[in-house]
Design a protein around this motif. Structure first.
Motif, PDB file in Angstrom:
ATOM      1  N   ASP A 202       0.819  -1.215   0.000  1.00 38.66           N
ATOM      2  CA  ASP A 202       0.000   0.000   0.000  1.00 38.66           C
ATOM      3  C   ASP A 202       0.855   1.268   0.000  1.00 38.66           C
ATOM      4  N   MET A 203       2.028   1.169   0.609  1.00 44.35           N
ATOM      5  CA  MET A 203       2.934   2.320   0.627  1.00 44.35           C
ATOM      6  C   MET A 203       3.703   2.425  -0.682  1.00 44.35           C
ATOM      7  N   LYS A 204       3.583   1.423  -1.531  1.00 44.91           N
ATOM      8  CA  LYS A 204       4.272   1.376  -2.825  1.00 44.91           C
ATOM      9  C   LYS A 204       5.794   1.469  -2.651  1.00 44.91           C
ATOM     10  N   TRP A 205       6.289   0.734  -1.654  1.00 43.96           N
ATOM     11  CA  TRP A 205       7.719   0.687  -1.415  1.00 43.96           C
ATOM     12  C   TRP A 205       8.382  -0.193  -2.459  1.00 43.96           C
ATOM     13  N   THR A 206       9.536   0.228  -2.914  1.00 42.89           N
ATOM     14  CA  THR A 206      10.338  -0.637  -3.772  1.00 42.89           C
ATOM     15  C   THR A 206      10.926  -1.740  -2.886  1.00 42.89           C
ATOM     16  N   THR A 207      11.486  -2.746  -3.518  1.00 40.06           N
ATOM     17  CA  THR A 207      12.121  -3.820  -2.751  1.00 40.06           C
ATOM     18  C   THR A 207      13.254  -3.258  -1.894  1.00 40.06           C
ATOM     19  N   ARG A 208      13.983  -2.317  -2.444  1.00 43.31           N
ATOM     20  CA  ARG A 208      15.088  -1.697  -1.701  1.00 43.31           C
ATOM     21  C   ARG A 208      14.573  -0.959  -0.461  1.00 43.31           C
ATOM     22  N   THR A 209      13.533  -0.185  -0.633  1.00 43.49           N
ATOM     23  CA  THR A 209      12.960   0.551   0.497  1.00 43.49           C
ATOM     24  C   THR A 209      12.437  -0.406   1.559  1.00 43.49           C
ATOM     25  N   PHE A 210      11.773  -1.463   1.111  1.00 40.38           N
ATOM     26  CA  PHE A 210      11.261  -2.461   2.048  1.00 40.38           C
ATOM     27  C   PHE A 210      12.394  -3.056   2.888  1.00 40.38           C
ATOM     28  N   TRP A 211      13.509  -3.381   2.253  1.00 39.19           N
ATOM     29  CA  TRP A 211      14.639  -3.949   2.993  1.00 39.19           C
ATOM     30  C   TRP A 211      15.284  -2.913   3.904  1.00 39.19           C
ATOM     31  N   ILE A 212      15.292  -1.674   3.501  1.00 40.82           N
ATOM     32  CA  ILE A 212      15.810  -0.613   4.376  1.00 40.82           C
ATOM     33  C   ILE A 212      14.945  -0.517   5.635  1.00 40.82           C
ATOM     34  N   VAL A 213      13.630  -0.585   5.451  1.00 35.61           N
ATOM     35  CA  VAL A 213      12.709  -0.534   6.594  1.00 35.61           C
ATOM     36  C   VAL A 213      12.952  -1.717   7.530  1.00 35.61           C
ATOM     37  N   LEU A 214      13.168  -2.894   6.974  1.00 36.28           N
ATOM     38  CA  LEU A 214      13.411  -4.074   7.803  1.00 36.28           C
ATOM     39  C   LEU A 214      14.768  -4.012   8.500  1.00 36.28           C
ATOM     40  N   ILE A 215      15.804  -3.627   7.772  1.00 36.14           N
ATOM     41  CA  ILE A 215      17.145  -3.575   8.362  1.00 36.14           C
ATOM     42  C   ILE A 215      17.218  -2.505   9.452  1.00 36.14           C
ATOM     43  N   ALA A 216      16.472  -1.439   9.294  1.00 35.22           N
ATOM     44  CA  ALA A 216      16.473  -0.369  10.300  1.00 35.22           C
ATOM     45  C   ALA A 216      15.998  -0.871  11.656  1.00 35.22           C
ATOM     46  N   SER A 217      15.213  -1.924  11.675  1.00 38.04           N
ATOM     47  CA  SER A 217      14.702  -2.427  12.949  1.00 38.04           C
ATOM     48  C   SER A 217      15.785  -3.076  13.798  1.00 38.04           C
ATOM     49  N   ILE A 218      16.930  -3.415  13.213  1.00 38.76           N
ATOM     50  CA  ILE A 218      18.001  -4.015  14.007  1.00 38.76           C
ATOM     51  C   ILE A 218      19.119  -3.018  14.310  1.00 38.76           C
ATOM     52  N   LEU A 219      18.953  -1.782  13.866  1.00 35.56           N
ATOM     53  CA  LEU A 219      19.935  -0.736  14.145  1.00 35.56           C
ATOM     54  C   LEU A 219      19.406   0.196  15.235  1.00 35.56           C
ATOM     55  N   PRO A 220      20.248   0.552  16.201  1.00 36.81           N
ATOM     56  CA  PRO A 220      19.790   1.522  17.195  1.00 36.81           C
ATOM     57  C   PRO A 220      19.373   2.828  16.506  1.00 36.81           C
TER      58      PRO A 220
END
Length: 98
Positions: A63-81
Motif C-alpha cells: 500500500d505504501m508502494k515501497w520498492t524492494t530496496r525501500t522495504f529492505w531498508i525498513v526491515l534492516i532499520a529495525s536491528i539498528l539503534p
C-alpha cells in the motif's frame, strides 16, 4: 491498509524505545552490576514489538508502494539503534499527511 500506518508508526516508536532501553540501559546494568532482571523485563516486550514491526512492515509495504530496496531498508532499520526513528522520519511521516 493505510489505516494501519498510524499503528505501524506507534509500533516503530515503541520498538525503537524498547531497543534503546535494552541496549544502552538494561545490558550495561546486567554486566556492570550483575543484575539481569532488567534484560529479562525488557527482553520479551522488545521481542514482541520487533515481530509486530516486521509483520506490519510486510502488511503495509504494498500500500505504501515501497520498492524492494525501500522495504529492505525498513526491515534492516529495525536491528539498528535509532533505525526505526529514521524510518518514521524518512518514509512514514510524509505518508501519514497525505
Amino acid at each position: 491498509m493505510l489505516k494501519l500506518l498510524p499503528v505501524f508508526r506507534i509500533i516503530a516508536l515503541l520498538e525503537g524505545i524498547s531497543y534503546i532501553l535494552l541496549l544502552f540501559i538494561a545490558t550495561p546494568i546486567k554486566y556492570f552490576y550483575e543484575a539481569p532482571q532488567y534484560v529479562k523485563l525488557l527482553g520479551m516486550p522488545h521481542g514482541i514489538l520487533f515481530m509486530a514491526y516486521v509483520v506490519m512492515a510486510v502488511l503495509i509495504s504494498s500500500d505504501m508502494k515501497w520498492t524492494t530496496r525501500t522495504f529492505w531498508i525498513v526491515l534492516i532499520a529495525s536491528i539498528l539503534p535509532f533505525g526505526t526513528f529514521y524510518i518514521d522520519y524518512k518514509y512514514l511521516k510524509e505518508s501519514s499527511r497525505a
